[in-house]
Design a protein around this motif. Structure first.
Motif, PDB file in Angstrom:
ATOM      1  N   ARG A 199      -9.762  -5.203   5.567  1.00 18.64           N
ATOM      2  CA  ARG A 199     -10.745  -5.406   4.491  1.00 18.64           C
ATOM      3  C   ARG A 199     -10.738  -4.173   3.612  1.00 18.64           C
ATOM      4  O   ARG A 199     -10.911  -3.057   4.106  1.00 18.64           O
ATOM      5  N   ASN A 200     -10.515  -4.379   2.349  1.00 16.44           N
ATOM      6  CA  ASN A 200     -10.512  -3.278   1.383  1.00 16.44           C
ATOM      7  C   ASN A 200      -9.602  -2.130   1.826  1.00 16.44           C
ATOM      8  O   ASN A 200      -9.978  -0.962   1.735  1.00 16.44           O
ATOM      9  N   ALA A 245     -13.734 -13.503   5.683  1.00  6.47           N
ATOM     10  CA  ALA A 245     -13.888 -12.558   4.560  1.00  6.47           C
ATOM     11  C   ALA A 245     -12.702 -11.596   4.473  1.00  6.47           C
ATOM     12  O   ALA A 245     -12.522 -10.922   3.459  1.00  6.47           O
ATOM     13  N   ALA A 246     -11.881 -11.555   5.523  1.00  3.48           N
ATOM     14  CA  ALA A 246     -10.796 -10.563   5.585  1.00  3.48           C
ATOM     15  C   ALA A 246      -9.674 -10.881   4.602  1.00  3.48           C
ATOM     16  O   ALA A 246      -9.402 -12.038   4.291  1.00  3.48           O
ATOM     17  N   ASP A 247      -9.010  -9.804   4.124  1.00  2.00           N
ATOM     18  CA  ASP A 247      -7.839  -9.975   3.253  1.00  2.00           C
ATOM     19  C   ASP A 247      -6.605 -10.336   4.093  1.00  2.00           C
ATOM     20  O   ASP A 247      -5.708 -11.043   3.641  1.00  2.00           O
ATOM     21  N   GLU A 248      -6.556  -9.764   5.291  1.00  2.00           N
ATOM     22  CA  GLU A 248      -5.430 -10.026   6.195  1.00  2.00           C
ATOM     23  C   GLU A 248      -5.974  -9.994   7.625  1.00  2.00           C
ATOM     24  O   GLU A 248      -6.979  -9.326   7.900  1.00  2.00           O
ATOM     25  N   PRO A 268      -7.364 -20.629   5.013  1.00  2.00           N
ATOM     26  CA  PRO A 268      -6.317 -19.606   4.902  1.00  2.00           C
ATOM     27  C   PRO A 268      -6.917 -18.204   4.968  1.00  2.00           C
ATOM     28  O   PRO A 268      -8.012 -17.961   4.462  1.00  2.00           O
ATOM     29  N   VAL A 269      -6.183 -17.293   5.593  1.00  2.00           N
ATOM     30  CA  VAL A 269      -6.574 -15.873   5.569  1.00  2.00           C
ATOM     31  C   VAL A 269      -5.939 -15.274   4.316  1.00  2.00           C
ATOM     32  O   VAL A 269      -4.722 -15.335   4.146  1.00  2.00           O
ATOM     33  N   GLY A 270      -6.748 -14.727   3.419  1.00  2.65           N
ATOM     34  CA  GLY A 270      -6.237 -14.166   2.161  1.00  2.65           C
ATOM     35  C   GLY A 270      -5.424 -15.208   1.428  1.00  2.65           C
ATOM     36  O   GLY A 270      -5.896 -16.328   1.176  1.00  2.65           O
ATOM     37  N   PRO A 274       1.541 -13.860   5.379  1.00  5.12           N
ATOM     38  CA  PRO A 274       1.405 -12.523   5.974  1.00  5.12           C
ATOM     39  C   PRO A 274       1.177 -11.474   4.887  1.00  5.12           C
ATOM     40  O   PRO A 274       1.871 -11.464   3.874  1.00  5.12           O
ATOM     41  N   GLY A 275       0.185 -10.605   5.089  1.00  7.82           N
ATOM     42  CA  GLY A 275      -0.215  -9.653   4.045  1.00  7.82           C
ATOM     43  C   GLY A 275       0.599  -8.367   4.065  1.00  7.82           C
ATOM     44  O   GLY A 275       1.296  -8.072   5.040  1.00  7.82           O
TER      45      GLY A 275
END
Ligand SMILES: Cc1ncc(COP(=O)(O)O)c(C=O)c1O
Length: 307
Positions: A199-200, A245-248, A268-270, A274-275
């Protein structure tokens, strides 16, 4: 992949078919085994096989034997010697997964504490596709076992009835894997891996009080992210909704390595792929375990070029 031909049983190298215990031993009757899953990585350039973080796996196994009040706790040197001899007997010169189990062999009542046995085996293991594609997971309806019932920091075979129930249910429902929550509804871990969120630009992972196994790979990721990747890591309680809420998201473990989580409960995550930070962590991890960078030589135990 089948287990390789030679195993180590109580210090002796024996064929797979002879690595037997009695059907009424305490490990069968009561789940009295503590175990480790480790990996060994082949470095073709150096012609060397490296066992990753062997000392830490051995210490965790010995801790498990103490917590379970085994009659005998094997010396670290003996455990290392048995494992290396077994790898050499199998002529392992490729990536492999090792399992060692210290168990109570006695046929007696519930409080039996010995005699103690040890078995070690290895499987050759090519890389899994999920490292590239990532996994789509669900949050289990099964609650994670708690420290005051079956402590997850002890890698006891009986504990894995909990992990198995969660993973089996998830797979029957069409997911690749599963995450579990603590009794108070906070994120704990996967069935065979610890979990990280991004996150961030910061990494976040459930703290060791979140009913997790004190994972050696988790420690590797935290240490290398802070020191070598310059990424901050928070170890804290994590809400279930933070997964969305996570970006990855990724999970990690000796067996799993570092696997992107691309969807949780069909969200979906982000971006759903894959981030970038997951990829950095993954790439750095593989350089370290294979010995492609000089850092952390103390984490790699050479199998062939040693005294
Ligand atoms: C429940 C659970 N959590 C986490 C892990 C990851 O632990 P480690 O990194 O020490 O392999 C494992 C792997 O064995 C596991 O079984």
């Amino acid at each position: 992949m089948p287990t390789c031909e030679f195993m180590c049983l109580n210090g002796e190298i024996v064929p797979y078919r002879d690595a037997k215990i009695h059907a009424f031993s305490a490990v069968v009757k009561y789940g009295l085994g503590v175990f480790e899953g480790l990996r060994a990585y082949w470095n073709a350039g150096r012609g060397e096989l490296y066992v990753f973080r062997l000392a830490e796996h051995i210490e965790r196994l010995r801790f498990g034997m103490k917590m379970m009040r085994y009659d005998k706790i094997y010396d670290a040197d003996y455990l290392e010697d048995c494992l290396i001899r077994m790898l050499r007997a199998n002529e392992i010169r490729e990536n492999a997964h090792i399992r060692m189990i210290a168990y109570v062999d006695g046929d007696d009542e519930l409080i039996v504490t010995g005699p103690v046995g040890l078995v070690i085996g290895v499987m050759k293991l090519p890389p899994r596709r999920s490292l590239e594609t990532g996994v789509k997971v669900t949050v289990s309806a099964w609650q994670r076992i708690a420290d005051n019932a079956l402590p997850p920091r002890v890698k006891c075979t009986a504990n894995y009835v909990n992990n198995r129930a969660a993973e089996l249910e998830a797979k029957l429902n069409g997911y690749d894997g599963v995450l579990m929550l603590t009794a108070d509804g906070k994120l704990s871990e996967a069935s065979g891996a610890c979990i990280f969120l991004v996150r961030n630009g910061r990494l976040i992972t459930p703290d060791v009080g979140s009913d997790i196994l004190e994972s050696i790979t988790r420690d590797t990721v935290i240490e290398t992210a802070r020191r070598e990747l310059g990424v901050a890591v928070d170890e804290r309680r994590v809400d279930r909704s933070e997964l969305h809420a996570a970006d990855e998201v990724f999970w990690c473990g000796s067996g799993q390595e570092v696997v992107p989580v691309v969807a949780v409960d069909r969200l979906p995550v982000g971006s759903g792929k894959p981030g970038p930070l997951t990829r950095r962590v993954q790439q750095h991890y593989f350089k370290i375990v294979r010995g492609e960078v000089p850092e952390h030589a103390e984490w790699r135990t050479a199998v062939w070029q040693r005294n």
